[in-house]
Write a protein that holds these residues in place. Sequence first.
Motif, short mmCIF file in Angstrom:
data_model
loop_
_atom_site.label_atom_id
_atom_site.label_comp_id
_atom_site.label_asym_id
_atom_site.label_seq_id
_atom_site.Cartn_x
_atom_site.Cartn_y
_atom_site.Cartn_z
N UNK A 113 73.42 37.68 43.36
CA UNK A 113 72.19 37.10 42.85
C UNK A 113 71.16 36.86 43.95
N UNK A 114 71.61 36.77 45.20
CA UNK A 114 70.67 36.63 46.32
C UNK A 114 70.05 37.96 46.72
N UNK B 21 61.22 37.40 50.71
CA UNK B 21 60.11 38.35 50.79
C UNK B 21 60.55 39.80 50.58
N UNK B 22 61.81 40.11 50.82
CA UNK B 22 62.28 41.48 50.63
C UNK B 22 63.07 41.64 49.34
N UNK B 23 63.95 40.69 49.05
CA UNK B 23 64.79 40.81 47.86
C UNK B 23 64.09 40.34 46.59
N UNK C 59 75.64 43.43 35.30
CA UNK C 59 75.77 42.71 34.05
C UNK C 59 75.92 43.67 32.88
N UNK C 60 75.19 44.76 32.91
CA UNK C 60 75.32 45.76 31.84
C UNK C 60 76.71 46.38 31.82
N UNK C 61 77.24 46.67 33.02
CA UNK C 61 78.59 47.24 33.11
C UNK C 61 79.62 46.24 32.58
N UNK D 292 70.48 44.93 41.09
CA UNK D 292 71.93 44.97 41.22
C UNK D 292 72.58 44.08 40.19
N UNK D 293 72.02 42.88 40.00
CA UNK D 293 72.55 41.98 38.97
C UNK D 293 72.48 42.62 37.59
#
Length: 484
Positions: A161-162, A341-343, A172-174, A167-168
């Motif tokens: 989550x960070x 700022x990046x994620x 989550x879909x998988x 990716x989350x």
Amino acid sequence: MVAPAQTESGATLAACTSAVLAARSAESLPTRSTQALTEQVQLKREVGLFSAVSLSVGCMIGALAFAELSTLVPRSGAEYAYFLEAYGSLHKFWGPLPCFVCAWVHMFVLSPASAAVIILTFSEYICQPFAAYMRGLTLEEQDFVKKLIAMLALGLLTYINCVSVKLYVHMQNVFTIGKLVVCVVVILGGTFLLCTGHSENLSKGFEGSTTSPKNLALAFYGCLWSYGGWSTITIITEEVKKPEVNITRSVVIALPLVTAVYLMMNVAYMTALTVPEMVAAPAVAVVFGDRVLGVVRFIIPVGVALSTFGCALSGQFAISRLCYVASSEGHMVEAFSYIHVRHLTPTPAVVLQGLLALLFIVGGDIKSLIAFASFLTWIFYGLAMVALMIMRRTKKDVERTYKVPLIVPVIMIMVALFLCIVPIVTDPTPRYFFGLLLLAVGFVLYIPLVFYKLRPQCMVHVLGASSVGGGTAREDCGLTSLCI
């Protein structure tokens, strides 16, 4: 301090959020570098319709009322945002109070406690295939191993989550597909038993039932715990693509789907197992798999582990957004409104929830908190329904893509009153009074910290250290504030 970022509302639905909360202080103007930074650092709309369905686990009619609330108040935060919109302007003192108490209880007690329960369940099912190898350990040592696995899982989901919303979403879909496959396997196993004439357990499944108000309320707590995430998708409204249509669609799709799956799975369990066997089983699904599925019984603990991990991942994702919104409004510490700022994730809020859940895991077996958590949750659900009825008058001219029949919030208010009052009257145990104590503590904290905006000297030093350079220090460590 940093002024609000200007956003673009173009045709690209994966763009940054269309509105950011205004700065709470106009004492200093942003520099060009910090203003350019805030134009890029925002929570992004990464959650599509399928992902929204995955999040909308809630399966009761209250979800329909929340779907309308999300169109009236297109902001992240769920109940918190609805309370702010409905009650905030009614009174200078009492108006914002429900908002702060809601954020306080959810952020520091309900959500981390719920996450701990779910992650401990994940650990329990992960250990089930290795139960034979753990018999040489004492109960204390087994408990330590399960808690260690739970802590490792908590660290992993906090990292996810960070790092990235995308990716989350993908994970989550998988997980959603995986858990539905396992549910179908269980349902098919129960269907096979019924088709071959094994209905004796099911025919006796409700023998000895009671209809007393106390037991009925407690039964509802256990059942509604499974459905307790219907507001999850409305907590992240600002990150949903086309929220005005996708939130309602996700609820409408998830509503019958999850109800049907839960009902058929319970029929399958009651077909294969007697009531005493289900009560005595540490993991009902595993016992079912051992009895019905034969060589493929390993799929059950794997499937439940996927389900619980995905549920905990989703819950932390959602509550961190509530931290972000409440902090943006000045109802929580400013640092929780920072975005990486990046994620482009509310990293401090995610880390806070990870640490609080860790404390609950270390604290011991907290499954008894289910009734306690449900008690508090239904107080806020009831207030949300009242907020909907208020906004039927105050926002009667606002265009709605969906409008729930008035009987729905009325029924929900009656259910909330029943579930909040009956347990206290019929079973005045300390857990319910502890819940009321938490609400009282929130009221006490609200007066100096929010209404009078007083800050203890230690808090001033901490916040001052994190705000050195008017945003520069935050930029150096990878975080920036969009508001306060």
